[in-house]
Design a protein around this motif. Structure first.
Motif, PDB file in Angstrom:
ATOM      1  N   ALA A 159      -0.931  -2.465 -14.962  1.00 19.27           N
ATOM      2  CA  ALA A 159      -0.708  -2.639 -13.357  1.00 19.27           C
ATOM      3  C   ALA A 159       0.820  -2.614 -13.145  1.00 19.27           C
ATOM      4  CB  ALA A 159      -1.040  -3.695 -12.816  1.00 19.27           C
ATOM      5  N   VAL A 160       1.224  -1.701 -12.130  1.00 21.42           N
ATOM      6  CA  VAL A 160       2.769  -1.805 -12.050  1.00 21.42           C
ATOM      7  C   VAL A 160       2.799  -2.678 -10.694  1.00 21.42           C
ATOM      8  CG1 VAL A 160       4.843  -0.140 -11.327  1.00 21.42           C
ATOM      9  CG2 VAL A 160       3.081   0.734 -13.072  1.00 21.42           C
ATOM     10  N   ASP A 161       2.905  -3.872 -10.828  1.00 16.69           N
ATOM     11  CA  ASP A 161       3.156  -4.668  -9.845  1.00 16.69           C
ATOM     12  C   ASP A 161       4.451  -4.865  -8.841  1.00 16.69           C
ATOM     13  OD1 ASP A 161       2.233  -6.419  -7.867  1.00 16.69           O
ATOM     14  OD2 ASP A 161       1.724  -7.985  -9.292  1.00 16.69           O
ATOM     15  N   ALA A 162       4.497  -4.143  -7.945  1.00 15.34           N
ATOM     16  CA  ALA A 162       5.762  -4.402  -7.221  1.00 15.34           C
ATOM     17  C   ALA A 162       6.019  -5.466  -6.046  1.00 15.34           C
ATOM     18  CB  ALA A 162       5.902  -3.198  -6.232  1.00 15.34           C
ATOM     19  N   LEU A 163       4.838  -6.499  -6.182  1.00 13.30           N
ATOM     20  CA  LEU A 163       4.989  -7.675  -5.302  1.00 13.30           C
ATOM     21  C   LEU A 163       5.861  -8.481  -5.812  1.00 13.30           C
ATOM     22  CD1 LEU A 163       1.119  -8.540  -4.749  1.00 13.30           C
ATOM     23  CD2 LEU A 163       2.740  -6.845  -3.568  1.00 13.30           C
ATOM     24  N   PRO A 164       6.228  -8.687  -7.157  1.00 14.93           N
ATOM     25  CA  PRO A 164       7.374  -9.763  -7.494  1.00 14.93           C
ATOM     26  C   PRO A 164       8.817  -9.486  -6.573  1.00 14.93           C
ATOM     27  CG  PRO A 164       6.379  -9.146  -9.459  1.00 14.93           C
ATOM     28  CD  PRO A 164       5.775  -8.222  -8.476  1.00 14.93           C
ATOM     29  N   TYR A 165       8.863  -7.915  -6.445  1.00  7.53           N
ATOM     30  CA  TYR A 165      10.401  -7.824  -5.959  1.00  7.53           C
ATOM     31  C   TYR A 165      10.322  -7.723  -4.433  1.00  7.53           C
ATOM     32  CZ  TYR A 165       9.855  -5.911 -10.680  1.00  7.53           C
ATOM     33  OH  TYR A 165       9.677  -6.022 -11.965  1.00  7.53           O
ATOM     34  N   HIS A 166       8.970  -7.567  -3.674  1.00  5.33           N
ATOM     35  CA  HIS A 166       8.692  -7.789  -2.554  1.00  5.33           C
ATOM     36  C   HIS A 166       8.880  -9.294  -2.187  1.00  5.33           C
ATOM     37  CE1 HIS A 166       7.117  -7.731   1.725  1.00  5.33           C
ATOM     38  NE2 HIS A 166       6.201  -8.413   1.158  1.00  5.33           N
ATOM     39  N   GLU A 167       8.107 -10.025  -2.902  1.00  7.35           N
ATOM     40  CA  GLU A 167       7.954 -11.484  -2.560  1.00  7.35           C
ATOM     41  C   GLU A 167       9.524 -12.039  -3.101  1.00  7.35           C
ATOM     42  OE1 GLU A 167       4.808 -12.767  -4.790  1.00  7.35           O
ATOM     43  OE2 GLU A 167       3.463 -11.701  -3.600  1.00  7.35           O
ATOM     44  N   ALA A 168      10.370 -11.506  -3.526  1.00  9.25           N
ATOM     45  CA  ALA A 168      11.746 -12.260  -3.740  1.00  9.25           C
ATOM     46  C   ALA A 168      12.547 -11.767  -2.891  1.00  9.25           C
ATOM     47  CB  ALA A 168      12.350 -11.522  -5.076  1.00  9.25           C
ATOM     48  N   GLY A 169      12.244 -11.207  -1.589  1.00  7.81           N
ATOM     49  CA  GLY A 169      12.912 -10.663  -0.730  1.00  7.81           C
ATOM     50  C   GLY A 169      13.404  -9.096  -0.526  1.00  7.81           C
ATOM     51  N   GLY A 170      12.946  -8.470  -1.261  1.00  2.00           N
ATOM     52  CA  GLY A 170      13.254  -6.831  -1.508  1.00  2.00           C
ATOM     53  C   GLY A 170      12.851  -6.058  -0.267  1.00  2.00           C
ATOM     54  N   SER A 171      13.644  -4.956   0.006  1.00  5.24           N
ATOM     55  CA  SER A 171      13.222  -4.024   1.017  1.00  5.24           C
ATOM     56  C   SER A 171      12.164  -3.234   0.478  1.00  5.24           C
ATOM     57  CB  SER A 171      14.446  -3.406   1.496  1.00  5.24           C
ATOM     58  OG  SER A 171      14.956  -2.433   0.261  1.00  5.24           O
ATOM     59  N   ALA A 172      11.852  -2.279   1.424  1.00  2.23           N
ATOM     60  CA  ALA A 172      10.711  -1.302   1.050  1.00  2.23           C
ATOM     61  C   ALA A 172      11.035  -0.302   0.179  1.00  2.23           C
ATOM     62  CB  ALA A 172      10.267  -0.509   2.481  1.00  2.23           C
ATOM     63  N   ALA A 173      12.555   0.163   0.226  1.00  3.03           N
ATOM     64  CA  ALA A 173      12.860   1.009  -0.685  1.00  3.03           C
ATOM     65  C   ALA A 173      13.116   0.346  -1.918  1.00  3.03           C
ATOM     66  CB  ALA A 173      14.298   1.557  -0.206  1.00  3.03           C
ATOM     67  N   GLU A 174      13.610  -0.889  -2.186  1.00  6.01           N
ATOM     68  CA  GLU A 174      13.747  -1.735  -3.429  1.00  6.01           C
ATOM     69  C   GLU A 174      12.467  -1.896  -3.988  1.00  6.01           C
ATOM     70  OE1 GLU A 174      17.964  -3.724  -1.908  1.00  6.01           O
ATOM     71  OE2 GLU A 174      16.180  -4.941  -1.630  1.00  6.01           O
ATOM     72  N   GLU A 175      11.542  -2.260  -3.350  1.00  6.37           N
ATOM     73  CA  GLU A 175       9.962  -2.373  -3.908  1.00  6.37           C
ATOM     74  C   GLU A 175       9.856  -1.092  -4.484  1.00  6.37           C
ATOM     75  OE1 GLU A 175       5.541  -3.360  -2.289  1.00  6.37           O
ATOM     76  OE2 GLU A 175       7.258  -3.533  -0.839  1.00  6.37           O
ATOM     77  N   LEU A 176       9.665   0.168  -3.815  1.00  9.09           N
ATOM     78  CA  LEU A 176       9.463   1.408  -4.391  1.00  9.09           C
ATOM     79  C   LEU A 176      10.352   1.755  -5.589  1.00  9.09           C
ATOM     80  CD1 LEU A 176       8.946   3.571  -1.105  1.00  9.09           C
ATOM     81  CD2 LEU A 176       7.066   2.665  -2.608  1.00  9.09           C
ATOM     82  N   GLY A 177      11.569   1.654  -5.554  1.00  6.94           N
ATOM     83  CA  GLY A 177      12.370   2.061  -6.574  1.00  6.94           C
ATOM     84  C   GLY A 177      12.122   1.165  -7.954  1.00  6.94           C
ATOM     85  N   THR A 178      11.909  -0.113  -7.850  1.00  4.41           N
ATOM     86  CA  THR A 178      11.593  -0.766  -9.115  1.00  4.41           C
ATOM     87  C   THR A 178      10.268  -0.582  -9.326  1.00  4.41           C
ATOM     88  OG1 THR A 178      10.842  -2.618  -7.426  1.00  4.41           O
ATOM     89  CG2 THR A 178      12.995  -2.833  -8.517  1.00  4.41           C
TER      90      THR A 178
END
Length: 627
Positions: free
Chosen positions: A224-243
């Protein structure tokens, strides 16, 4: 229209309108409202809204803003859908999350979900979830050949995967017909915990799992490529996608290095993204994610058939509130709609009380039924890419993809996802983004209904059984209501200790028509911090305000009136309040040219739309010595 008249389309009877004409009409409205004297293209700047990631939303989009051809559903770059039929055949996968630690209770919840519309399970296993040894009991009675199982096992992913694969075999169903995801996500675990001591071993273990799935269970994805940790740390939509791109690329390197072909490696990944109540941003994010991953897969040499991103969208925990949690039903409904319209393959709607502890049966039913209504009554899945062709959505998708790609390249230049996590580069970037957003929340430029706007102090609190503590030590977990929750907690403590909340007296001056708007504004503001507002039935003046203030039991006050009435009464009323013992006197409205005069009379601060509400409320509680 008569039988003899030609059949003309309705649009032909209206003259064509151009952008310049629209701008001239807007100029007139802005001029009358006193907002600005802007003309021409500048009028659009006045009405534009700045989003995160340097994206600006304009008030008007036309065919001039259209993007290049985006292909067809099911074909690269997959912007329109990952499959040719989209979700039109069977709808998207309704995936419910299971967080019980007791296997028996988990089993009861799982069976209830599957009997009432859920089509797959997202099961927390190991630390913070069902023990690996209890997985068999938790899944008792589940037809594993019909219901896909997705694991979220953290550091226990290898043991949990082995147990699930054993249960597949024991069920008698052909392993090749199994579906789901084993949930291995070593880099996501690093983001959550900050512990990379076993990262290399975890990556190797995940690669072995992927090899086994590719050979024996092609319907099961290992990672699983889970982007939730980055969203839940306050990341923006583009930061969530990039990570997520950087994580996916790291896994491709690991899998191909272990011997898997690039097509098989791509098929072993499932991507998880947050869906928020910002519906257009969520739709654009999911569309942009498919486009970006298609480009990565193309560069890596994958075939078009293997390049489509498998997406799991989860309603955001950041947007969920602990006060007035019933409003979360509205937030998750919009987020679930956005995920479906955006083309997610699987959607998880979190129960409205998930921020308070273990969701109860009612909340779980509402979460299920939200998707049932969207699918079976609104028929959202019956249209492929319903937002496609919207000039705004296409433009937003394009801009978001560009910002995400730039962030992805920055991570790659830093050595990749693991290196960027270890160095703190990602944490620093997300923290800076959240700090900017926190400012917007504090100033109520981003309002939170039921919390910073329209709070209801008298509403009974909702209590739930405590949920397992999530793993931590790495990136923080933030919520939009954090600052206001701290203020409300101080108010709750005061209520418990004194059997009353801290109070502010609203000194309404002049006729009702001149003070109603600012009374409502002030009440909304102070109640957001848990400060009860008290007001006399009739307007007060310099002679009556001291007695009214004493009756209120408040220790601070706020003047509420029109600017004209302030000019006549504010100085005298503020002085009277200070003489009556008011610890602080606020004035609702901007001070203008009379700031010094009002301050000299006793006005300590001015509260207005756009002021720092958190600072105002915190200092008010400090003055009243509310712990």
């Amino acid at each position: 229209m008569t039988a003899e008249s030609p059949e003309l389309p309705l649009a032909a009877t209206f003259p064509d309108a151009d952008r310049a004409q629209w701008q001239r009409l807007v100029e007139g409205v802005l001029r009358k409202s006193g907002v600005t004297e802007a003309t021409g293209p500048a009028t659009e700047d006045v009405l534009s809204t700045d989003l995160q990631d340097g994206i600006r939303v304009r008030p008007l989009y036309t065919a001039e803003d259209g993007t290049a051809a985006l292909g067809h559903p099911g074909f690269p770059p997959f912007v329109r859908a990952g499959r040719p039929e989209g979700t039109t055949v069977a709808g998207w996968d309704v995936r419910q999350r299971q967080v019980h630690t007791d296997p028996q209770r988990a089993n009861e919840a799982i069976l209830a979900d599957l009997e009432n519309g859920v089509t797959s399970l997202w099961l927390t296993v190991g630390d913070g979830g069902v023990p690996v040894a209890g997985l068999e009991q938790a899944l008792r009675g589940v037809y594993l050949d019909l219901a896909a199982v997705v694991l979220d096992a953290g550091a226990d992913f290898a043991a949990a995967a082995e147990e699930l694969l054993r249960l597949y075999t024991a069920s008698g169903a052909p392993l090749r017909e199994a579906a789901g995801c084993l949930g291995a996500d070593p880099l996501g675990l690093l983001a959550r915990t900050g512990d990379d001591a076993k990262l290399r071993l975890q990556l190797e273990s995940a690669a072995r799992m992927a090899e086994r799935c590719a050979a024996d269970a092609p319907g099961v994805r290992a990672l699983a490529v889970d982007a939730l940790p980055y969203h839940e740390a306050g990341g923006s939509a583009a930061e969530e996608l990039g990570t997520s791109l950087a994580t996916g690329v790291a896994y491709l390197r690991q899998l191909t290095g272990a011997g898997l072909g690039i097509d098989d490696a791509c098929r072993q990944l499932e991507f998880r993204y947050a869906a928020t109540a910002d519906q257009f941003l969520t739709i654009a994010k999911l569309r942009a994610a498919r486009r970006l991953w298609a480009r990565v897969a193309e560069v890596c040499g994958a075939s078009p058939a293997a390049s489509a991103q498998r997406q799991h969208a989860v309603t955001s925990t950041v947007m969920m509130t602990r006060r007035d949690p019933w409003v979360n039903m509205l937030r998750t409904t919009v987020a679930g709609l956005s995920a479906g319209v955006g083309g997610a393959d699987a959607v998880t709607v979190l129960p409205f009380d998930a921020a308070l502890g273990l969701p109860d049966a009612f909340a779980r039913r509402i979460a299920r039924n939200t998707q049932s209504v969207l699918l079976d009554e609104s028929h959202l899945s019956k249209v492929i890419d319903p937002a496609g062709g919207s000039w705004y959505v296409e433009s937003l998708t394009e801009e978001l993809a560009g910002a995400a790609w730039a962030w992805f390249q920055e991570i790659e230049r830093a050595g990749g996802q693991a290196a960027a996590l270890r160095s703190g580069m990602i944490a620093d970037r997300l923290a800076a983004t959240w700090e900017r957003r926190t400012e917007d929340l504090a100033h109520r430029r981003e309002p939170v209904t039921g919390v910073s706007e329209f709070p209801h102090l008298a509403e009974p609190p909702v209590h739930r059984e405590p949920a397992p503590t999530p793993i931590g030590g790495g990136l923080p977990r933030v919520r939009r209501d954090d600052a206001y929750e701290r203020l409300r907690s101080r108010s709750d403590a005061h209520l418990a200790a004194h059997d009353a909340r801290p109070k502010v007296f609203l000194a309404a001056l002049g006729p009702v028509a001149t003070h109603t708007a600012r009374v409502a504004f002030a009440a909304n503001l102070f109640q957001a911090g848990g400060i009860e507002t008290v007001q006399e039935p009739a307007a007060v003046d310099a002679e009556s305000v001291a007695e009214a203030f004493a009756r209120s039991g408040a220790r601070i006050a706020c003047l509420c009136a029109s600017d004209a009435v302030y000019g006549e009464q504010a100085v005298a009323v503020a002085a009277a309040l200070k003489s009556a013992g008011a610890l602080r006197v606020h004035l609702a409205g901007k001070p203008g040219e009379r700031r010094d005069e009002f301050a000299a009379a006793g006005v300590d601060s001015f509260v207005f739309t756009g002021c720092d509400a958190v600072e105002v409320l915190s200092s008010a509680l400090d003055v009243m010595e509310v712990a």
